[in-house]
Design a protein around this motif. Sequence first.
Motif, short mmCIF file in Angstrom:
data_model
loop_
_atom_site.label_atom_id
_atom_site.label_comp_id
_atom_site.label_asym_id
_atom_site.label_seq_id
_atom_site.Cartn_x
_atom_site.Cartn_y
_atom_site.Cartn_z
N ILE A 229 117.98 11.54 -17.82
CA ILE A 229 118.75 11.91 -16.63
C ILE A 229 120.05 11.12 -16.64
O ILE A 229 120.03 9.89 -16.83
CB ILE A 229 117.97 11.62 -15.32
N LEU A 230 121.16 11.81 -16.46
CA LEU A 230 122.46 11.14 -16.40
C LEU A 230 123.00 11.25 -14.98
O LEU A 230 123.04 12.34 -14.40
CB LEU A 230 123.44 11.80 -17.38
N ILE A 231 123.40 10.11 -14.43
CA ILE A 231 123.96 10.09 -13.06
C ILE A 231 125.37 9.51 -13.16
O ILE A 231 125.58 8.47 -13.77
CB ILE A 231 123.14 9.18 -12.11
N GLU A 232 126.32 10.18 -12.53
CA GLU A 232 127.71 9.72 -12.58
C GLU A 232 128.21 9.35 -11.18
O GLU A 232 127.97 10.09 -10.22
CB GLU A 232 128.61 10.81 -13.16
N TYR A 233 128.92 8.23 -11.13
CA TYR A 233 129.49 7.74 -9.87
C TYR A 233 130.97 7.44 -10.03
O TYR A 233 131.43 7.13 -11.14
CB TYR A 233 128.79 6.46 -9.41
N ARG A 234 131.68 7.50 -8.93
CA ARG A 234 133.08 7.07 -8.89
C ARG A 234 133.19 5.88 -7.94
O ARG A 234 132.78 5.98 -6.77
CB ARG A 234 133.97 8.21 -8.38
N PHE A 235 133.73 4.79 -8.43
CA PHE A 235 133.99 3.60 -7.61
C PHE A 235 135.50 3.44 -7.46
O PHE A 235 136.23 3.57 -8.45
CB PHE A 235 133.44 2.33 -8.28
N ARG A 236 135.95 3.17 -6.27
CA ARG A 236 137.35 2.80 -6.07
C ARG A 236 137.38 1.35 -5.62
O ARG A 236 136.81 1.01 -4.58
CB ARG A 236 138.00 3.74 -5.06
N ILE A 237 138.01 0.51 -6.41
CA ILE A 237 137.99 -0.92 -6.14
C ILE A 237 139.40 -1.49 -6.09
O ILE A 237 140.32 -0.97 -6.73
CB ILE A 237 137.13 -1.68 -7.19
#
Lengths: 138, 56
Positions: free
Chosen positions: A118-126
């Motif tokens: 299972i591949l999970i993708e996230y976007r972080f803005r830092i």
Amino acid sequence: METLLRAALIDWLRADPDLTSELNSVAEEAPVAVAPPWLGLVASASTDWSTKTRKGREVRIALELHVRGDDPATAGHVIQAIETRIEAFPPTRPQFDVASVTFLRARAEQRSGNRRAILIEYRFRILTPDMPEEGIPQ
Amino acid sequence: MITARAASQSRELAKLEAKAARLAEAYAEEKLRSRRGDPVRWRMPRLLWPLMTGDK
């Protein structure tokens, strides 16, 4: 900043007792010699997300979970625990502030050897930490 | 095959063409690796986010 975020996220995931009891490994990159279930931070990329006053990055992160079994529900509770943990990622850290964490997409597929990936993708803005303004001369 | 021809070669248009080419290349490579059952395709930023990773 991308490297700092990767390290902080791995530490954050490793510190969750629910996850560590379920997984054999939480690793940066895909572990080579670890039996499933394992979770790896397998890819990341970043672009500029700076403001007028603070440096910033938009960082994409991909996490890969490997479990055994051909039932799609097998990894359901582990995925839920991972998502809950990531959503609780502390917004303030010594090296950066997290402006937002957004789930992007996920995919799953059956692999050989009775494995499911299972591949999970996230976007972080830092952003770099908010520095106090210079003291005003008296 | 669908093709299009633009009357003017502006810089914006060239950028758009480059983006489209990058997306198409990533899509094709992802499909090829998928048919081969290559797990590495999930670990390559340029295939996951083709427009984020520039020419790397």
